[in-house]
Design a protein around this motif. Structure first.
Motif: not given
Length: 321
Positions: A179-203
């Motif tokens: 049933y898969w029709a579309y997909g995407a994946a991305e990742t980033t490695q950074t400091g703690m504060e930046s990682a938390e901000a990116q996580f919250n932004q995506w969510a």
């Protein structure tokens, strides 16, 4: 004079009809918007502020101390006698040695502290944030039932429970590749504060696409319940109804957002095989690495759908697989 009165009445009637038409249009446009309301489900929890297994601590000396004193912490009773000063500091050379060692320890401590502040206590391992999205044909509605079941039974208040959520959600996706029709994946490695901000932004970006979170289990706070499944072509009492006019091209979108200790590598998705690799890689993250997780899917409510136009408008980053 009489003609003027009639014309005036006609004008007033026309104005009333125009006003009524405007109100009618506004009411029904809002009704259409309400009918297009999109439901969503959410499972997750965790924190970027709670170091676990990977948190570096002070090195434990053989004597049992951590360098708070001189009786077995840094080994001064062994170093000083080597230079012939016994246990005392009477000589000038001994004082220089002591100052050099103390300066080295202070610098090392400051460097370690600065690194911990930047990476949240995880040292050189760093923190990564990853996101995988899968758009499925609406025929795979059993996936919605799987995610509902996971949400209602999950222990999202513990690291082990959240890791189990991630494994079960990725397994549910891997069981429906047809049933898969579309997909995407991305990742980033950074400091703690930046990682938390990116996580919250995506969510938050995904949650903002929901009109309502009709089922949620976040940090063991469960709200909403899944409705009984109604198969396509049935009413609630089991009566079969015609399916004429059923809109083609309806979809389900599942988004996985994770924060992990260490480096997380996900492939760029341009095919079903690469999407499988991304989902599998995300599902392999263990409890000792997993900091936070969000599993988001839409629609959640029965009978709710995402059209092709919705996909193009709200998920332009997804590639056809």
């Amino acid at each position: 004079m009489k003609n003027e009165k009639q014309q005036s009445r006609i004008k007033s009637i026309l104005k009333s009809l125009v006003a009524f038409g405007i109100v009618f249009t506004l009411i029904f446009s809002q009704a259409d918007f309400a009918l297009a309301a999109r439901s969503g489900g959410r499972i997750g929890g965790g924190s970027f502020r709670t170091p676990r297994t990977y948190s570096p601590g002070p090195s434990r000396a053989p004597g049992g101390g951590y360098g708070r004193g001189f009786g077995g912490g840094f080994g001064f009773p062994f170093l000083i006698p080597f230079f012939g000063f016994g246990g005392g500091f009477g000589g000038l050379f001994g004082i220089f040695i002591f100052i050099a060692i103390a300066n080295f320890l202070v610098r090392s401590f400051q460097s370690a502290t600065a690194g911990d502040e930047e990476t949240g206590g995880y040292g050189r391992l760093g923190v990564s944030v990853g996101r995988v999205q899968v758009g499925l044909l609406a025929e795979g509605r059993s996936l919605q039932d799987d995610l509902d079941r996971i949400a209602e039974a999950a222990d999202t208040g513990s690291a082990e429970g959240r890791a189990q959520v991630l494994q079960e959600a990725t397994l549910a996706l891997l069981r429906h590749p047809e049933y898969w029709a579309y997909g995407a994946a991305e990742t980033t490695q950074t400091g703690m504060e930046s990682a938390e901000a990116q996580f919250n932004q995506w969510a938050i970006a995904e949650r903002s696409k929901f009109t309502e979170e009709t089922l949620s289990n976040y940090n063991n706070q469960l709200s909403g319940t899944s409705a009984p499944a109604i198969k396509s072509g049935e009413t609630g009492n089991g009566e079969i109804v015609p399916q004429e006019g059923q809109a083609p091209g309806e979809y389900i979108v599942v988004t996985l957002v994770v924060g992990t200790v260490g480096k997380l590598e996900l492939p760029k998705v341009n095919s079903a095989q690469e999407l499988r690799q991304a989902v599998s890689r995300l599902g392999s993250v263990g409890a000792e690495q997993l900091l936070a997780i969000e599993v988001l899917w839409t629609p959640q409510a029965k009978g709710d759908t995402i059209s092709t136009d919705d996909m193009l408008a709200n998920y332009p980053n997804l590639a056809l697989v």
